[in-house]
Structure formats: C-alpha cells, structure tokens
Design an enzyme around this catalytic site. Structure first.
Site, PDB file in Angstrom:
ATOM      1  N   HIS A 190      41.709  31.743 -41.894  1.00 19.63           N
ATOM      2  CA  HIS A 190      40.675  30.758 -41.551  1.00 19.63           C
ATOM      3  C   HIS A 190      39.278  31.368 -41.670  1.00 19.63           C
ATOM      4  O   HIS A 190      38.815  32.022 -40.734  1.00 19.63           O
ATOM      5  CB  HIS A 190      40.913  30.233 -40.131  1.00 19.63           C
ATOM      6  CG  HIS A 190      42.123  29.370 -40.053  1.00 19.63           C
ATOM      7  ND1 HIS A 190      42.080  28.015 -40.259  1.00 19.63           N
ATOM      8  CD2 HIS A 190      43.426  29.674 -39.840  1.00 19.63           C
ATOM      9  CE1 HIS A 190      43.296  27.519 -40.166  1.00 19.63           C
ATOM     10  NE2 HIS A 190      44.130  28.509 -39.916  1.00 19.63           N
TER      11      HIS A 190
ATOM     12  N   GLU B 173      36.572  29.820 -41.441  1.00 18.65           N
ATOM     13  CA  GLU B 173      35.601  29.059 -40.647  1.00 18.65           C
ATOM     14  C   GLU B 173      35.443  29.565 -39.219  1.00 18.65           C
ATOM     15  O   GLU B 173      34.495  29.208 -38.537  1.00 18.65           O
ATOM     16  CB  GLU B 173      35.981  27.567 -40.630  1.00 18.65           C
ATOM     17  CG  GLU B 173      37.198  27.184 -39.792  1.00 18.65           C
ATOM     18  CD  GLU B 173      38.548  27.364 -40.501  1.00 18.65           C
ATOM     19  OE1 GLU B 173      38.596  28.109 -41.505  1.00 18.65           O
ATOM     20  OE2 GLU B 173      39.548  26.789 -40.033  1.00 18.65           O
TER      21      GLU B 173
ATOM     22  N   CYS C 125      44.880  27.520 -45.275  1.00 15.87           N
ATOM     23  CA  CYS C 125      46.138  27.496 -44.506  1.00 15.87           C
ATOM     24  C   CYS C 125      47.066  26.386 -45.027  1.00 15.87           C
ATOM     25  O   CYS C 125      47.616  26.509 -46.109  1.00 15.87           O
ATOM     26  CB  CYS C 125      45.825  27.356 -43.024  1.00 15.87           C
ATOM     27  SG  CYS C 125      47.222  27.773 -41.984  1.00 15.87           S
ATOM     28  N   TYR C 126      47.218  25.275 -44.298  1.00 15.64           N
ATOM     29  CA  TYR C 126      48.063  24.174 -44.810  1.00 15.64           C
ATOM     30  C   TYR C 126      47.563  23.753 -46.196  1.00 15.64           C
ATOM     31  O   TYR C 126      48.362  23.410 -47.075  1.00 15.64           O
ATOM     32  CB  TYR C 126      48.009  22.994 -43.832  1.00 15.64           C
ATOM     33  CG  TYR C 126      48.808  21.782 -44.285  1.00 15.64           C
ATOM     34  CD1 TYR C 126      50.172  21.691 -44.018  1.00 15.64           C
ATOM     35  CD2 TYR C 126      48.184  20.733 -44.971  1.00 15.64           C
ATOM     36  CE1 TYR C 126      50.909  20.587 -44.435  1.00 15.64           C
ATOM     37  CE2 TYR C 126      48.918  19.626 -45.383  1.00 15.64           C
ATOM     38  CZ  TYR C 126      50.276  19.559 -45.117  1.00 15.64           C
ATOM     39  OH  TYR C 126      50.993  18.465 -45.524  1.00 15.64           O
TER      40      TYR C 126
ATOM     41  N   SER D  26      21.564   9.751 -20.397  1.00 15.36           N
ATOM     42  CA  SER D  26      21.948  10.558 -19.229  1.00 15.36           C
ATOM     43  C   SER D  26      20.860  11.549 -18.855  1.00 15.36           C
ATOM     44  O   SER D  26      20.928  12.171 -17.806  1.00 15.36           O
ATOM     45  CB  SER D  26      23.225  11.332 -19.560  1.00 15.36           C
ATOM     46  OG  SER D  26      22.903  12.340 -20.498  1.00 15.36           O
ATOM     47  N   GLY D  27      19.898  11.726 -19.760  1.00 11.76           N
ATOM     48  CA  GLY D  27      18.861  12.725 -19.498  1.00 11.76           C
ATOM     49  C   GLY D  27      19.139  14.022 -20.226  1.00 11.76           C
ATOM     50  O   GLY D  27      18.289  14.912 -20.289  1.00 11.76           O
ATOM     51  N   GLY D  28      20.318  14.139 -20.802  1.00 11.61           N
ATOM     52  CA  GLY D  28      20.655  15.353 -21.549  1.00 11.61           C
ATOM     53  C   GLY D  28      20.128  15.281 -22.971  1.00 11.61           C
ATOM     54  O   GLY D  28      19.618  14.248 -23.408  1.00 11.61           O
ATOM     55  N   VAL D  29      20.297  16.397 -23.684  1.00 12.71           N
ATOM     56  CA  VAL D  29      19.707  16.487 -25.023  1.00 12.71           C
ATOM     57  C   VAL D  29      20.347  15.481 -25.999  1.00 12.71           C
ATOM     58  O   VAL D  29      19.658  14.917 -26.859  1.00 12.71           O
ATOM     59  CB  VAL D  29      19.757  17.945 -25.559  1.00 12.71           C
ATOM     60  CG1 VAL D  29      21.169  18.432 -25.700  1.00 12.71           C
ATOM     61  CG2 VAL D  29      19.028  18.075 -26.872  1.00 12.71           C
ATOM     62  N   ASP D  30      21.634  15.200 -25.846  1.00  6.97           N
ATOM     63  CA  ASP D  30      22.304  14.324 -26.818  1.00  6.97           C
ATOM     64  C   ASP D  30      21.758  12.900 -26.738  1.00  6.97           C
ATOM     65  O   ASP D  30      21.327  12.327 -27.736  1.00  6.97           O
ATOM     66  CB  ASP D  30      23.817  14.280 -26.586  1.00  6.97           C
ATOM     67  CG  ASP D  30      24.409  15.668 -26.444  1.00  6.97           C
ATOM     68  OD1 ASP D  30      23.793  16.596 -26.979  1.00  6.97           O
ATOM     69  OD2 ASP D  30      25.451  15.813 -25.793  1.00  6.97           O
ATOM     70  N   SER D  31      21.775  12.332 -25.518  1.00 10.25           N
ATOM     71  CA  SER D  31      21.325  10.945 -25.425  1.00 10.25           C
ATOM     72  C   SER D  31      19.816  10.847 -25.631  1.00 10.25           C
ATOM     73  O   SER D  31      19.325   9.852 -26.169  1.00 10.25           O
ATOM     74  CB  SER D  31      21.764  10.310 -24.112  1.00 10.25           C
ATOM     75  OG  SER D  31      21.331  11.065 -23.031  1.00 10.25           O
TER      76      SER D  31
ATOM     77  N   LYS E  18      26.643  20.467 -30.783  1.00  9.44           N
ATOM     78  CA  LYS E  18      25.501  20.592 -29.875  1.00  9.44           C
ATOM     79  C   LYS E  18      24.345  21.392 -30.478  1.00  9.44           C
ATOM     80  O   LYS E  18      23.189  21.000 -30.359  1.00  9.44           O
ATOM     81  CB  LYS E  18      25.991  21.276 -28.602  1.00  9.44           C
ATOM     82  CG  LYS E  18      24.999  21.327 -27.486  1.00  9.44           C
ATOM     83  CD  LYS E  18      24.818  19.954 -26.916  1.00  9.44           C
ATOM     84  CE  LYS E  18      24.899  19.915 -25.443  1.00  9.44           C
ATOM     85  NZ  LYS E  18      25.180  18.571 -24.944  1.00  9.44           N
TER      86      LYS E  18
END
Ligand code: XMP
Length: 517
Positions: A174, A176, A87-88, A228-233, A373
C-alpha cells in the site's frame, strides 16, 4: 459533488471497498493532481468521458477467486489509460490477464521489505530495498505471460509487476499509507513519469469548483446550513455564502451536550466574523429528555441524528421555506458510517451521515463530502476563516453524549464538561493545543476510592484522551510531558467535585477509535 472539471489532469481511483481506499485519492490530490474515488464498476465509456490520465484500482476485502468478487469493466484494460492496481487491484490485473491468484500460506501483514528486481519508472529514484506496508492474504501464484516482476518480498514473489511494453502496473503493498515511508514518491512516479500528469490542481481551484458546483446544484433555491461552529460547517457556510448570498441561513442547535461556554462563544464568533443570517436554537431540554436512560452508543447517535433532523425540519418551516439542508460532512464520516455503497464496514454512525431519517423533507447538500480535515482547513484558510476557527479541535456532532459512557446524567455531564475544560486550558497554557488533534475527558460509571482531606471519598474515574492525527482515519495517543498530565489530574480532582481518579488513554486508532463511543 464531483471534484471534476476539464481544466486539470485527473486520475480516477476505482473503489473496490478498501477501508483506506479514499486515502489514495487524497494522496494524489496532495501531489497536485485532481482525483476522486469512483465505483469499481463505472463503465469504461463513463470513464472516458472524464478523460483521466490514469486509473488506480484500489484494494478491497474480497478475494478475486470468490464468487461475485467485484470486477471493473474489462474494457478499461484496452483503453490505453495507464493503470496501477494496488493489492486487490494487482490481483484483479493478474486474474484478468490469465494468471492465478491463491490464498497464501502465510498472511503478510505489516511492515515488509521488498527488493527490486529490475529498473522501472515506478521506482525511479528509490533504493533497491524499499520498506512498505502489506496487508493481504492472497498472492499471485502464477503471473500471466508478458508480465515482469519489478520487486519481490519473502512472501510475495510478485510484490510489484508490470505488463511488459504497456503502462499497466500492480503493487501488492500500500503506497498510500504512511507506513510505506516512500509511498508518496512511488505515487508521484506513477503520476508524473507514467501518466505524465501536470500538477496544476490546488486549493484555490477546489474553492472555485465547489462554489460553481453549489451554484449549479442549488440554482434559485434556499439553503439552511447546519452550523456547529467548527471549521467544517463554517467552511461550508462561507462557500455557500459566496455561491448564493442571501439565500443562505445558518442554524446553530444547542443540544445541551456542548462544551463549557461553547454555545455563547460560537454565537459571538459567528456574529462578529460573518455577515451571514444566523439563528440559534435552544433545544437542550428536548435532546436530553430523548436520551434519558439510553446507554447504547449507536442508539444515542441515532436518537441525536433524528432529533437534529426534527429541529431542522421545524426551523425550515419557521425560518423558510428552504429546499436544502447543508452540512459539513467530511469523507472520514462517510466511510466510517459506511453509507458509500462500497464494501467497507460500518464503524460508527456519524450523526450527520447515518442519522438523517428518510422523512426529512430537505435535499442534503454536502460540498466537503470528498475531503479530509486538513484539506478543509486549507480551504477554510483560503476562504478567509480566522485562525481561531481553523485551529479548533474537531468536536463530534453528538457532542459530549459520546464521551459519557452509559446513561447520560446531569452529574456525568457536569463532570465531563468541567474536566474537558481543564484539559483544554492546560494544553493552551503550555502551547500544546495546536499540536494535537483532539483532547478531551471521558466519564463513565466506574468509581474509585480516594482521600479527601482526611476522609474517604468514593468518586468517578475520569479518562483523559489526547491524540495526534492528520485525518482521523488513524491516530496515535499523545506522549504528553508528565508534568502536564500531572497538572491536569491535580486540577480535575481538586476542582471537579465528585472525581477521585484520573486515567490517561494510551490506545491508538486502530485498534481503538478516537471517541470512546
Ligand atoms: P472516531 O471516534 O470514529 O472519530 O475515531 C473520528 C473523528 O470523527 C469525529 N466524530 C464525529 N464527528 N459527527 C461528527 O461530526 C459524529 O457523529 C462523529 N463521531 C466522531 C471524532 O471526534 C474524530 O475527530
């Protein structure tokens, strides 16, 4: 932290500010090639140091003919590295070689069919007609000499181009995005037929790289990890534990805006599954009093971000000292908070990205900042996290504060919490929980009339929001079977006092976002 090493072929994506530019890097990684987004003006000498096998010039919101439009180091065009402009990026190539870009009479936005004009490595294995996603208002009016048209659409005579005899390509569409159904094959052709990359990059490599990177960055210092208990942390905690062992302490803040039973559940899971120092802080009162009377969504987010920082700062003195604060920030949080320095605009201030104040006396460590994620879930799985943690739906750091419209009251908090628990319970009992990205209830100040027994009631409206997504950058509302939504509605109106209506949100992202605030 750079996803950089000398062991694997890499392709760099020069970021000209497209909202979805980072998707290109992630799609390249999906093909087994190391990739990261870098600033558009990274000097050619720096680029050469990283020895990429290819360079992609991303899209962007600017017009190439505008004053001050972003331009890359011109030396990249004689570097001999294969280039793909998107594109650009295509318009930049055309402009650089002396062609002319102008505003098109008709903007081309959405699904478009392009027609191949001649054979090319870029479209190897594809049909003559290719469905693709266009989103542009400018077009190449005249191509520079030495350029060939590889494909055209009704509105874009130069939908795909190549500089003859060189490895410089441009596409106006695009590849992607998922709306270009065969876009991944086009990227694969670029990576393997044109750049001759070796697809050796995988999640195991990433894990080792991140652990090494943390060791180098942190040295002998100590890290407080916001958990936080989530998958990321949880993934960040395990990476850190592998890298620095005892020098890590995890801190879990109960800000009073968690889901039903969540604080106890996270504590139990963490203590049972990990051998990592863990500290739970009860901060319910202070968060809720700071939020009293606040109804502006961005204000809520900033207050919560700041209060988190205060808790971390205090705990770092009590439990520490610590030099670092680690967080599970992902790429979509960064791009939507627009703190990357790229020209993409801010959508919302994700608490952990835009909310940390300057006075916080801790260096910030965000090992997952380049990832999405689904990549983190694969990484967490590789690191041995349980399916329970891996499969948990994302939950925003500001918690129920962003699902309560208007000011937060104990009554709305109770309704939001209980209704969300019912939504999750019904999804689990019908085996649909793991099929959707997120599912929750929203409550605001709207009220509607109902009948309770034989009497008139006047209660809250609750909105159920359930979406499907792979990376939260886009999302589609879930077409749940009617009997499941009906059961949710029955249970919410019967079991949650003060609710008389239940709605189902049927907007996708874009134009909406997943969370209402
Ligand atoms: P939106 O609402 O922007 O959400 O479409 C995209 C994804 O991000 C989550 N989200 C957050 N996560 N801190 C977080 O850790 C935040 O401040 C935050 N705000 C939104 C949201 O739940 C969704 O998965």
């Amino acid at each position: 932290m750079e996803l950089n090493d000398n062991l694997h072929d890499s392709v760099l994506v020069l970021d000209f500010g497209a909202q979805y530019g980072h998707l290109i890097a992630r799609k390249i990684r999906e093909c087994g090639v190391r990739s990261e987004l870098v600033p558009y003006d990274l000097p050619e000498a720096e680029i050469q140091k990283r020895a990429p096998k290819g360079l992609v010039l991303s899209g962007g919101p600017t017009s190439i003919y505008d004053d001050g439009s972003p331009r890359c180091d011109p030396a990249i065009f004689s570097s001999g590295i294969p280039i793909l402009g998107i594109c650009y990026g295509l318009q930049l190539i055309v402009d650089f070689y002396g062609g002319k870009v102008r505003r098109s009479e008709k903007r081309e936005y959405g699904k478009t069919e392009i027609h191949r004009e001649q054979s090319s490595e870029l479209f190897k294995g594809l049909d003559d007609k290719i469905v693709c996603w266009m989103s542009h208002g400018d077009t190449a009016e005249t191509l520079p000499k030495d350029f060939a048209i590889l494909a055209r659409s009704d509105n874009s005579p130069a939908a795909a181009i190549q500089r003859v005899g060189s490895q410089t390509y441009g596409v106006q569409f695009h590849p992607e995005v998922s709306h270009t159904p065969r876009g991944q094959e086009i990227l694969r052709n670029y990576l393997f037929e044109i750049c001759h990359c070796n697809p050796s990059w995988k999640i195991e490599t990433l894990s080792d790289q991140l652990i090494d990177g943390i060791k180098k960055q942190v040295g002998n210092e100590r890290v407080l990890c916001a958990m936080s208990g989530g998958v990321d942390s949880a993934t960040v905690a395990v990476l850190l534990h592998n890298a620095i062992g005892e020098k890590l302490t995890c801190i879990f803040v109960d800000h009073g805006l968690l889901r039903s039973g969540e604080a106890d559940q996270v504590t139990k899971t963490f203590l049972e599954q990990f051998q990592i120092k863990f500290h739970r802080v009860d901060a319910k009162k202070r968060f809720l009093s700071k939020l009293e009377g606040v109804d502006d969504p961005e204000k809520k987010r900033l207050i919560i971000g700041e209060e988190f920082a205060r808790v971390f700062s205090e705990e770092s003195v009590k439990q520490g000292p610590f030099e670092w604060l680690a967080q599970g920030t992902l790429y979509p949080d960064v791009i939507e908070s627009s703190t990357t320095g790229s020209p993409a605009s801010r959508i919302k201030s994700h608490h952990n990205v835009a909310g940390l104040p300057h006075w916080l006396d801790l260096k910030v460590l965000e090992p997952l900042r380049e990832l999405y994620k689904d990549e983190v879930r694969r990484l967490g799985s590789h690191l041995g996290l349980s399916d329970e943690i891996i499969g948990r739906h994302p939950f925003p750091g500001p918690g129920l504060a962003v699902r309560i419209l208007g000011i937060i009251t104990p009554e709305k908090l109770r309704i939001c919490r209980e209704a969300s628990r019912i939504v999750e319970e019904e999804l689990r009992s019908t085996d649909l929980y793991s099929k959707v990205w997120q599912a929750f209830a929203i409550v605001g100040d709207d009220k509607a009339v109902g009948v309770l027994g034989d009497a008139r009631s006047y209660g809250s409206m609750v909105t159920i929001r359930i979406v499907e997504s792979t990376d939260a950058m886009t999302a589609d509302w879930t077409r749940l079977p009617h009997d499941v939504t009906a059961k949710m509605s029955d249970r919410i109106t019967n079991e949650v006092s003060g609710v008389s209506w239940v709605n189902y949100a049927i907007s996708s992202k874009p134009p909406s976002t997943i969370e209402p605030q």
